[in-house]
Motif scaffolding. Structure first.
Motif, PDB file in Angstrom:
ATOM      1  N   TYR A 191     -40.527 -62.508  89.382  1.00 37.97           N
ATOM      2  CA  TYR A 191     -40.916 -61.102  89.472  1.00 37.97           C
ATOM      3  C   TYR A 191     -42.305 -60.881  88.860  1.00 37.97           C
ATOM      4  O   TYR A 191     -42.753 -61.622  88.005  1.00 37.97           O
ATOM      5  CB  TYR A 191     -39.868 -60.200  88.819  1.00 37.97           C
ATOM      6  CG  TYR A 191     -39.683 -60.425  87.322  1.00 37.97           C
ATOM      7  CD1 TYR A 191     -40.466 -59.706  86.397  1.00 37.97           C
ATOM      8  CD2 TYR A 191     -38.710 -61.308  86.842  1.00 37.97           C
ATOM      9  CE1 TYR A 191     -40.295 -59.904  85.049  1.00 37.97           C
ATOM     10  CE2 TYR A 191     -38.538 -61.503  85.489  1.00 37.97           C
ATOM     11  CZ  TYR A 191     -39.340 -60.805  84.595  1.00 37.97           C
ATOM     12  OH  TYR A 191     -39.173 -60.990  83.264  1.00 37.97           O
ATOM     13  N   LEU A 192     -42.934 -59.770  89.353  1.00 36.01           N
ATOM     14  CA  LEU A 192     -44.290 -59.413  88.912  1.00 36.01           C
ATOM     15  C   LEU A 192     -44.212 -58.578  87.652  1.00 36.01           C
ATOM     16  O   LEU A 192     -43.223 -57.892  87.384  1.00 36.01           O
ATOM     17  CB  LEU A 192     -45.011 -58.620  90.011  1.00 36.01           C
ATOM     18  CG  LEU A 192     -45.224 -59.367  91.337  1.00 36.01           C
ATOM     19  CD1 LEU A 192     -45.726 -58.418  92.407  1.00 36.01           C
ATOM     20  CD2 LEU A 192     -46.212 -60.516  91.149  1.00 36.01           C
ATOM     21  N   GLU A 193     -45.373 -58.592  86.945  1.00 36.62           N
ATOM     22  CA  GLU A 193     -45.383 -57.917  85.658  1.00 36.62           C
ATOM     23  C   GLU A 193     -46.248 -56.636  85.684  1.00 36.62           C
ATOM     24  O   GLU A 193     -45.991 -55.718  84.911  1.00 36.62           O
ATOM     25  CB  GLU A 193     -45.916 -58.868  84.585  1.00 36.62           C
ATOM     26  CG  GLU A 193     -45.803 -58.306  83.163  1.00 36.62           C
ATOM     27  CD  GLU A 193     -46.342 -59.293  82.148  1.00 36.62           C
ATOM     28  OE1 GLU A 193     -45.648 -59.540  81.158  1.00 36.62           O
ATOM     29  OE2 GLU A 193     -47.462 -59.822  82.362  1.00 36.62           O
ATOM     30  N   GLY A 194     -47.272 -56.582  86.566  1.00 34.36           N
ATOM     31  CA  GLY A 194     -48.197 -55.431  86.522  1.00 34.36           C
ATOM     32  C   GLY A 194     -48.782 -55.104  87.890  1.00 34.36           C
ATOM     33  O   GLY A 194     -48.503 -55.763  88.906  1.00 34.36           O
ATOM     34  N   PHE A 195     -49.649 -54.091  87.911  1.00 34.62           N
ATOM     35  CA  PHE A 195     -50.198 -53.598  89.164  1.00 34.62           C
ATOM     36  C   PHE A 195     -51.211 -54.549  89.796  1.00 34.62           C
ATOM     37  O   PHE A 195     -51.589 -54.349  90.962  1.00 34.62           O
ATOM     38  CB  PHE A 195     -50.861 -52.226  88.962  1.00 34.62           C
ATOM     39  CG  PHE A 195     -49.894 -51.119  88.702  1.00 34.62           C
ATOM     40  CD1 PHE A 195     -48.858 -50.867  89.599  1.00 34.62           C
ATOM     41  CD2 PHE A 195     -49.983 -50.327  87.563  1.00 34.62           C
ATOM     42  CE1 PHE A 195     -47.960 -49.830  89.368  1.00 34.62           C
ATOM     43  CE2 PHE A 195     -49.079 -49.305  87.329  1.00 34.62           C
ATOM     44  CZ  PHE A 195     -48.056 -49.053  88.230  1.00 34.62           C
ATOM     45  N   LYS A 230     -49.959 -61.644  88.204  1.00 38.62           N
ATOM     46  CA  LYS A 230     -49.297 -62.295  87.071  1.00 38.62           C
ATOM     47  C   LYS A 230     -47.779 -62.213  87.202  1.00 38.62           C
ATOM     48  O   LYS A 230     -47.221 -61.144  87.440  1.00 38.62           O
ATOM     49  CB  LYS A 230     -49.745 -61.628  85.771  1.00 38.62           C
ATOM     50  CG  LYS A 230     -49.207 -62.319  84.521  1.00 38.62           C
ATOM     51  CD  LYS A 230     -49.762 -61.652  83.277  1.00 38.62           C
ATOM     52  CE  LYS A 230     -49.233 -62.346  82.010  1.00 38.62           C
ATOM     53  NZ  LYS A 230     -49.757 -61.690  80.795  1.00 38.62           N
ATOM     54  N   ILE A 231     -47.138 -63.361  87.078  1.00 42.55           N
ATOM     55  CA  ILE A 231     -45.679 -63.446  87.131  1.00 42.55           C
ATOM     56  C   ILE A 231     -45.132 -63.075  85.759  1.00 42.55           C
ATOM     57  O   ILE A 231     -45.511 -63.667  84.745  1.00 42.55           O
ATOM     58  CB  ILE A 231     -45.211 -64.838  87.564  1.00 42.55           C
ATOM     59  CG1 ILE A 231     -45.802 -65.186  88.936  1.00 42.55           C
ATOM     60  CG2 ILE A 231     -43.686 -64.911  87.597  1.00 42.55           C
ATOM     61  CD1 ILE A 231     -45.400 -64.245  90.034  1.00 42.55           C
ATOM     62  N   GLY A 232     -44.224 -62.085  85.734  1.00 40.72           N
ATOM     63  CA  GLY A 232     -43.679 -61.650  84.448  1.00 40.72           C
ATOM     64  C   GLY A 232     -42.612 -62.598  83.925  1.00 40.72           C
ATOM     65  O   GLY A 232     -42.333 -62.627  82.737  1.00 40.72           O
ATOM     66  N   GLY A 233     -42.008 -63.348  84.832  1.00 39.63           N
ATOM     67  CA  GLY A 233     -40.983 -64.269  84.415  1.00 39.63           C
ATOM     68  C   GLY A 233     -40.104 -64.656  85.584  1.00 39.63           C
ATOM     69  O   GLY A 233     -40.324 -64.234  86.722  1.00 39.63           O
ATOM     70  N   VAL A 234     -39.114 -65.502  85.292  1.00 42.81           N
ATOM     71  CA  VAL A 234     -38.168 -65.936  86.327  1.00 42.81           C
ATOM     72  C   VAL A 234     -36.788 -65.434  85.892  1.00 42.81           C
ATOM     73  O   VAL A 234     -36.346 -65.689  84.772  1.00 42.81           O
ATOM     74  CB  VAL A 234     -38.165 -67.455  86.480  1.00 42.81           C
ATOM     75  CG1 VAL A 234     -37.132 -67.868  87.506  1.00 42.81           C
ATOM     76  CG2 VAL A 234     -39.554 -67.962  86.847  1.00 42.81           C
ATOM     77  N   GLU A 235     -36.166 -64.714  86.802  1.00 38.88           N
ATOM     78  CA  GLU A 235     -34.871 -64.118  86.478  1.00 38.88           C
ATOM     79  C   GLU A 235     -33.823 -64.678  87.434  1.00 38.88           C
ATOM     80  O   GLU A 235     -34.022 -64.712  88.644  1.00 38.88           O
ATOM     81  CB  GLU A 235     -34.948 -62.588  86.616  1.00 38.88           C
ATOM     82  CG  GLU A 235     -33.693 -61.873  86.164  1.00 38.88           C
ATOM     83  CD  GLU A 235     -33.556 -61.873  84.647  1.00 38.88           C
ATOM     84  OE1 GLU A 235     -32.460 -61.614  84.142  1.00 38.88           O
ATOM     85  OE2 GLU A 235     -34.585 -62.140  83.961  1.00 38.88           O
ATOM     86  N   ARG A 236     -32.736 -65.140  86.853  1.00 34.65           N
ATOM     87  CA  ARG A 236     -31.618 -65.648  87.648  1.00 34.65           C
ATOM     88  C   ARG A 236     -30.574 -64.532  87.673  1.00 34.65           C
ATOM     89  O   ARG A 236     -30.038 -64.121  86.648  1.00 34.65           O
ATOM     90  CB  ARG A 236     -31.034 -66.923  87.050  1.00 34.65           C
ATOM     91  CG  ARG A 236     -32.055 -68.064  87.021  1.00 34.65           C
ATOM     92  CD  ARG A 236     -31.478 -69.290  86.302  1.00 34.65           C
ATOM     93  NE  ARG A 236     -30.291 -69.827  86.994  1.00 34.65           N
ATOM     94  CZ  ARG A 236     -30.357 -70.675  88.009  1.00 34.65           C
ATOM     95  NH1 ARG A 236     -31.533 -71.120  88.433  1.00 34.65           N
ATOM     96  NH2 ARG A 236     -29.254 -71.105  88.598  1.00 34.65           N
TER      97      ARG A 236
END
Length: 986
Positions: free
Chosen positions: A734-738, A742-748
């Protein structure tokens, strides 16, 4: 004019009297004459000033104010003026001032110059009233400027009109280019290249139109040439020479228009057929040249031309390796051989001719001697016969010359048989026949003159009879014949004298009857006086009356004219007022009637009418302009206007508002101006469409290109790449900003914890805003068909119904869409004002990072946005209001129309105000009457009376009651279906 005529008559009476007038009488009469001349000169100078200012029409109008200026000049410039000056000088009275006749001559010349312009000026006024296209009106103005070069006003108007027309041409050119309308482009190019422009069109515009026209013509020409090429190829295959040549003719006409390059494929395709036609043309030309050469050679053989010319023509015929026909070749060979033998014989013939000449000389001498004697006798006889023949022609007696020819026949037959004598004898016979014809002609002329001048004598026949007598004099040659002419002339004159006496006798009787009728005439009976004047004029015009009686009529005519003038003066007031009343409804005629009245009568009423005219004429023009605008609007469905029509309406509405802003109706049409302005904002001056501003909104990365997963705990994960499925788990980067980088992290995420999108075999992870963006853009493509308001309301409905979209983003989209939609629609601006106010007053932070699923601030902003959305009314309710809005602008009644009813006048005898009117319209019954007049900086509409059972009662405030002021009533507003039926019936 009566005063001036009276002065001149008194002067002429004094001059014709045997008794001198008294000094006091002369001083009084001279004083009146001087004042009349000075007043006339003053009017002449006023007209001269207007002429010098180039105001010819105004000068002539001033000249025609009663009494007519040139008529007065003609009266005062009487023939006995010099005698009068000499006469009064005997009494030590100064000479009167000279009339300024040079100015009168200038006015006469101005009349002759003005007359040819009347038709053009009338045509110009008609087209102005009809609001004809600028192109038509410019053409008429150019003709006026050409015909009236001394008047600068036409060129001034042309400069203004041409600038306005050039602005139109820019729009028309753009439209024609977009529509690929070559015919319209041709007309525009022709108009732009017209050499008669005073304001030269911009070169850029001319180049644009010319280039577009040439390009479009070339495209159309090439398309046609493609069709022609197919026809040429077919004709070549069938060896159809006639069809091929016809197609080639059209091909050649299109070549310079299409401007084909040398390597264009059409040349290659059409080449074989064109080359075949060229070969056929060459062969036919060679055949024609060959046949011509053969014809010339045959003519040369017939004309026996010399050897050198025959050889030249032979080589001309066989130059293309063509052989001569056998017959022609044989004729040529024989002719050349014959010419060779003839040359050899010529030498031998010359020697033989010399010997024979010597033998003939002796015989010739004897013959000449005998011939000389015969010629002498012949000459004498011819001279005698000629003299006798000429004498006979003059007298008409051919007996003596006839006897002479008989004597020659018996005494000298050889001379009588000669050619000259025979010729003279033949001339004699012709002369005898001519004389017989002359005598018959003379007798016929006399008979005709006798019939017309004596037997059937009349005034109509008399000129013909006298003419025939003149013709008889030209034909007569004997004294007896001239005697007959004199006798007949005497009889004709006697007949004419009798006819003259008959005419004069009848005239004297009619004149006595006229004098008797004048003595018994009723001086107040205008019809009787006019009939007597008519009789007097008829007597004066009666033809063939002797001068001694005819001069008795003009004094009677002058006396009757004076009687009629006196009676007419008593009727002028009522007639003048009736003319004003008859002009009701036509402001220009009404203006002329008021001017005519006030200039002719320097009375209190005349001054009051002049004051009303000076103060209020512009108000009447304004009332008419407002009525026309309101009337046109009631017959217009503003919801169906084209872009050009909408702009024209807005321009006209603003113009009327500006020119007549003091009228109350100016505020009434402001909603129309606002509505049209919003509609016209949909397309900018550069042609940019307003709705295109939303492209950046709908195509924004955060709107159109994101994917989204929402879990049952309300978290939203945005990504650019689809998540990866791993059994019962989705792996989301998932994305982190507009910045969307930048990838905000990986979520399972367990699939059973996902609420959006529903998990199925084919899952669409597109974010809700992306789904909306796609659907909204689909709706935008149908905007022209559905209409601006309907399309944007459907987009808003789609947006409101999208429950999965980020609330903060939804509010941003609502705001962006409404800004554009409101700018292009007064309805949306008014209907969604509360929505825009809620957003403006929400204090919502639209910069919050709602893309980050862990952002605390975004969660707070999201809740606030949801509360704002809950307070907004759903846009689908606007669809109901839209129908009423459209109905409002279909044939709207924007304001009252004021119909001209009559005009005010004070009846001082009855001490009341009355309203004069031509007719009483049915729709005016039980209506209030209004006066419309200026007061301070505004126009007042004040009730001044009412109509009841066809009768008018005026009872308004004293400030509203003014002589000459028009009176109006409010015209009934027609319903839409009534207007439609009336238009169809018209």
């Amino acid at each position: 004019m009566r005063e001036q005529q009276s002065i001149i008559e008194e002067i002429q009476s004094i001059l014709s009297s045997d008794i001198d007038a008294q000094q006091e009488e002369l001083e009084s009469l001279e004083g009146r004459f001087v004042r009349a001349v000075e007043e006339t000169n003053e009017r002449l100078r006023e007209c001269e000033n207007l002429l010098h200012q180039g105001l010819r029409t105004e000068a002539l109008g001033k000249c025609e104010i009663a009494p007519n200026l040139l008529d007065i000049v003609a009266i005062l410039d009487f023939p006995g003026r010099e005698v009068w000056v000499d006469y009064i000088s005997q009494f030590d009275l100064p000479a009167p001032p000279e009339l300024q006749l040079d100015i009168a001559a200038d006015l006469n010349e101005a009349y002759s110059e003005e007359q040819p312009l009347n038709g053009l000026m009338r045509l110009n006024r008609l087209h102005a009233l009809a609001r004809s296209p600028l192109k038509t009106r410019i053409g008429i103005l150019r003709r006026l400027a050409e015909a009236d070069q001394a008047n600068p006003i036409w060129e001034d108007d042309l400069h203004v009109f041409e600038r306005a027309r050039q602005n139109q041409l820019k729009d028309e050119a753009n439209t024609a280019v977009k529509q690929l309308d070559s015919k319209q482009l041709a007309q525009l190019e022709q108009e732009l290249l017209d050499p008669n422009w005073l304001e030269r069109p911009p070169k850029k515009l001319i180049s644009k139109v010319s280039a577009a026209h040439a390009q479009l013509r070339a495209k159309e020409a090439r398309k046609e040439m493609t069709t022609i090429e197919e026809g040429l190829t077919t004709a070549f295959s069938d060896f159809n020479l006639q069809t091929a040549r016809s197609l080639r003719q059209r091909w050649n006409a299109l070549v310079p228009i299409a401007n084909l390059s040398d390597d264009d494929q059409l040349w290659e395709l059409a080449g074989p057929a064109l080359e075949w036609l060229d070969r056929e043309d060459q062969q036919e030309q060679e055949e024609r040249d060959y046949q011509t050469a053969l014809s010339q050679l045959e003519q040369a053989l017939d004309s026996e031309l010399p050897k050198e010319e025959l050889e030249r023509l032979y080589y001309q015929a066989v130059k293309n390796d063509r052989a001569l026909p056998d017959v022609l070749h044989r004729r040529l060979s024989e002719r050349l051989e014959y010419q060779e033998l003839a040359a050899q014989r010529k030498g031998r013939l010359i020697i033989s001719c010399v010997a024979m000449g010597v033998l003939l000389i002796g015989a010739g001498i004897t013959y000449l001697i005998v011939r000389q004697i015969h010629n002498k006798e012949l000459a004498t006889s011819v001279a005698a016969a000629t003299e006798l023949l000429e004498s006979a022609r003059e007298t008409g007696n051919f007996k003596e010359v006839s006897n002479y020819f008989e004597q020659l026949e018996s005494e000298n037959q050889r001379v009588a048989e000669s050619t000259d004598i025979k010729k003279l004898e033949a001339e004699m016979k012709l002369a005898i026949e001519a004389e017989s014809g002359r005598q018959v002609k003379f007798q016929n002329i006399l008979d005709d003159a006798r019939a017309q001048g004596v037997l059937n004598a009349s005034w109509e026949n008399m000129p013909a009879a006298l003419k025939r007598l003149d013709e008889a004099k030209e034909v007569a040659i004997t004294d007896a014949e001239y005697g007959q002419i004199l006798e007949l002339t005497r009889k004709v004159n006697e007949k004419q004298s009798g006819m003259q006496e008959e005419v004069d006798s009848r005239f004297r009787a009619d004149l006595d009857n006229l004098k008797s009728s004048m003595a018994d005439a009723d001086q107040e009976n205008l019809t009787q006086l006019q009939n007597l004047l008519k009789q007097a004029n008829e007597l004066n015009d009666r033809p063939r009356v002797s001068a001694e009686y005819a001069v008795l009529v003009p004094p009677l005519i002058n006396s009757l004219n004076s009687m009629v003038t006196t009676t007419l003066e008593k009727q002028r007031e009522n007639r003048a007022l009736s003319q004003i009343t008859d002009a009701i409804g036509d402001r220009n005629r009404y203006k002329s009637a008021l001017e005519k009245y006030s200039h002719a009568r320097q009375t209190a009423r005349g001054k009051a009418l002049q004051q009303v005219l000076e103060d209020e004429f512009t108000v009447w023009v304004g009332v008419n302009a407002w009525n026309q605008f309101i009337d046109r609007s009631t017959r217009t469905d503003f919801g169906t206007l084209s872009a050009d029509e909408s702009k024209a309406w807005e321009s006209e509405a603003r113009k009327v508002q500006e020119e007549y802003k003091s009228f109350p109706a100016a505020e009434s049409i402001q909603p129309l101006v606002d509505m049209l302005h919003s509609v016209n904002s949909r397309i900018s001056e550069s042609g940019e469409q307003l709705q295109n501003q939303l492209n950046n909104v709908f195509n924004n990365e955060t709107v159109a290109n994101l994917l989204m997963i929402r879990t049952i705990d309300g978290k939203r994960y945005y990504c650019k790449e689809p998540p990866r499925s791993s059994g019962s788990v989705l792996v989301v980067n998932y994305l982190e900003g507009f910045d969307l980088v930048k990838i905000g992290g990986v979520e399972r995420i367990e699939k059973e914890n996902i609420e959006y999108p529903p998990q199925s075999e084919k899952v669409n992870y597109a974010a809700p805003q992306a789904v909306f963006s796609s659907s909204a853009q689909d709706l935008m493509t149908d905007l022209d068909r559905k209409g601006w308001e309907t399309t944007f309301i459907e987009i808003l409905v789609l947006l409101f119904d999208n429950t999965e979209m980020e609330p903060v983003l939804k509010l941003q989209l609502i705001e962006s869409i409404l800004k554009v939609a409101s700018q292009g629609s007064l309805f949306i601006k008014q209907e969604f004002t509360s929505h825009m106010d809620l957003i403006a007053n929400s204090n919502l932070d639209f910069t919050v990072n709602w893309i980050d699923p862990e952002n605390i601030h975004s969660n707070l902003a999201r809740k606030k946005a949801i509360r704002v959305l809950d307070r907004m009314e759903h846009p689908k309710t606007a669809l109901k209001s839209l129908e009423a809005y459209k109905a409002k602008w279909k044939n709207p009644v924007l304001a009252n129309q004021y119909e001209w009813y009559g005009w005010m006048i004070e009846d001082k005898a009855e001490d009341k105000w009355v309203c004069k009117t031509k007719t009483v319209p049915d729709e005016s019954e039980n209506k209030n009457l209004f006066a419309i007049y200026p007061k301070s900086e505004t126009v007042q509409i004040v009730k001044v009376g009412e109509v009841h059972k066809g009768k008018v009662t005026l009872s308004g405030p004293s400030s509203a009651l003014q002589e000459g002021r028009p009176v109006f009533y409010v015209k009934d507003a027609m319903k839409s279906d009534q207007k439609t039926r009336q238009l169809e019936s018209n």
